[in-house]
Design an enzyme around this catalytic site. Sequence first.
Site, mmCIF file in Angstrom:
data_model
loop_
_atom_site.group_PDB
_atom_site.id
_atom_site.type_symbol
_atom_site.label_atom_id
_atom_site.label_comp_id
_atom_site.label_asym_id
_atom_site.label_seq_id
_atom_site.Cartn_x
_atom_site.Cartn_y
_atom_site.Cartn_z
ATOM 1 N N LEU A 93 0.774 -1.374 -0.431
ATOM 2 C CA LEU A 93 -0.090 0.350 -0.256
ATOM 3 C C LEU A 93 0.769 1.103 -0.149
ATOM 4 O O LEU A 93 1.755 1.322 -0.158
ATOM 5 C CB LEU A 93 -0.919 0.128 1.432
ATOM 6 C CG LEU A 93 -1.597 -0.894 1.177
ATOM 7 C CD1 LEU A 93 -2.168 -0.951 2.601
ATOM 8 C CD2 LEU A 93 -2.887 -0.884 0.493
ATOM 9 N N TYR A 147 2.043 2.610 8.286
ATOM 10 C CA TYR A 147 1.397 3.006 6.499
ATOM 11 C C TYR A 147 2.042 1.117 5.691
ATOM 12 O O TYR A 147 3.356 1.171 6.286
ATOM 13 C CB TYR A 147 2.011 3.968 6.286
ATOM 14 C CG TYR A 147 2.768 4.442 5.865
ATOM 15 C CD1 TYR A 147 4.270 3.540 5.057
ATOM 16 C CD2 TYR A 147 2.955 5.452 6.418
ATOM 17 C CE1 TYR A 147 5.290 4.104 4.816
ATOM 18 C CE2 TYR A 147 4.626 6.025 6.435
ATOM 19 C CZ TYR A 147 5.618 5.384 5.694
ATOM 20 O OH TYR A 147 6.843 6.763 5.363
ATOM 21 N N CYS A 148 1.134 0.779 5.148
ATOM 22 C CA CYS A 148 1.731 -0.127 4.939
ATOM 23 C C CYS A 148 1.819 -1.388 5.273
ATOM 24 O O CYS A 148 3.480 -1.394 5.108
ATOM 25 C CB CYS A 148 3.021 0.119 3.215
ATOM 26 S SG CYS A 148 3.056 -1.128 2.535
ATOM 27 N N PRO A 149 1.898 -1.542 6.333
ATOM 28 C CA PRO A 149 1.880 -2.882 7.370
ATOM 29 C C PRO A 149 1.985 -4.601 6.472
ATOM 30 O O PRO A 149 1.316 -4.682 5.681
ATOM 31 C CB PRO A 149 0.631 -2.684 8.113
ATOM 32 C CG PRO A 149 -0.817 -2.312 7.055
ATOM 33 C CD PRO A 149 0.101 -1.155 6.133
ATOM 34 N N LYS A 160 8.199 0.743 13.543
ATOM 35 C CA LYS A 160 8.350 0.853 12.384
ATOM 36 C C LYS A 160 9.512 1.955 11.946
ATOM 37 O O LYS A 160 8.925 2.943 11.351
ATOM 38 C CB LYS A 160 7.166 0.451 11.962
ATOM 39 C CG LYS A 160 7.544 -0.204 10.166
ATOM 40 C CD LYS A 160 6.682 -0.372 9.233
ATOM 41 C CE LYS A 160 6.178 -0.589 7.880
ATOM 42 N NZ LYS A 160 5.111 -0.903 7.132
#
Length: 280
Positions: A93, A147-149, A160
């Site tokens: 994502l 975001y973008c896990p 992260k």
Amino acid sequence: MENWKDHFRSSPIRYIDHSDVNSLPSAMASFAVDDALAISVGNGTSSPTVRLWVHDRTIVLGIPDARLPFVAEGIGWLQTNGYRTVVRNSGGLAVVLDTGVLNVSLILPDVKKLGIHEGYQAMVDFTKYIFRDLTDKIEAFEVTGSYCPGEYDLSINGKKFAGISQRRVKNGSAIQIYLCVEGDGSERAALIRAFYKRGLQGEKGRFDYPTIEPETMKSLAELLSIPLTMEEVKSRIFKGIANISPGVVENDLQEIELEDFQKRMEQMIDRNEKALGDLA
């Protein structure tokens, strides 16, 4: 699982530095370059390759992001704030690219022998190796709120700083990581949260988009509490591959790779036009 260093020991490693923001016109070109390199590494005309790349003020979207119910409003807001948008050809994502984010592509052959998880794990272990003198606390697991896990999020103390994706082309695999080296990781996360807010406008959408909590994301410099720079990380990567391989060869795309690049670039342009229409 084989030792991850075995990927580097069989032949000299090819090293390509595209970290100057003027090296390539857009992130779209970087994805096309990795495809071209995956083809040549996969067919044996190139040795395994490590490529560095940086693009400023760019939001790389996944296909699900292009299907947000109000994607035009979300992208319009990003563009108003000076960000370009590109839809990637690998999974994942939305992520932020800027001059404090270093992208590293590890391009390996023999995808029939190299499992998907082994490819991801090779990048995890490589990253741990290049920072081994600074920390032993890097972990790989999905960081909820980022975001973008994904399963191979890299974090320190639950915060992260990197994410990994993988793109397989013919017999080659491009394992790509974005490393948030410098800057404010929470600020980047807040930017993506604002994009989703405008793209969803209270609706659920057709995909399970992440609920972003900016405090879950930091840069390595923040997490290590040292003035870590992009140049230092680039040096660490070069020294790392030099230490574990028979040698390092520095050269850019060759003629046949440039031909593959042009074809893959056309595919990227077509992908973006189909995904985003007039927004591309």
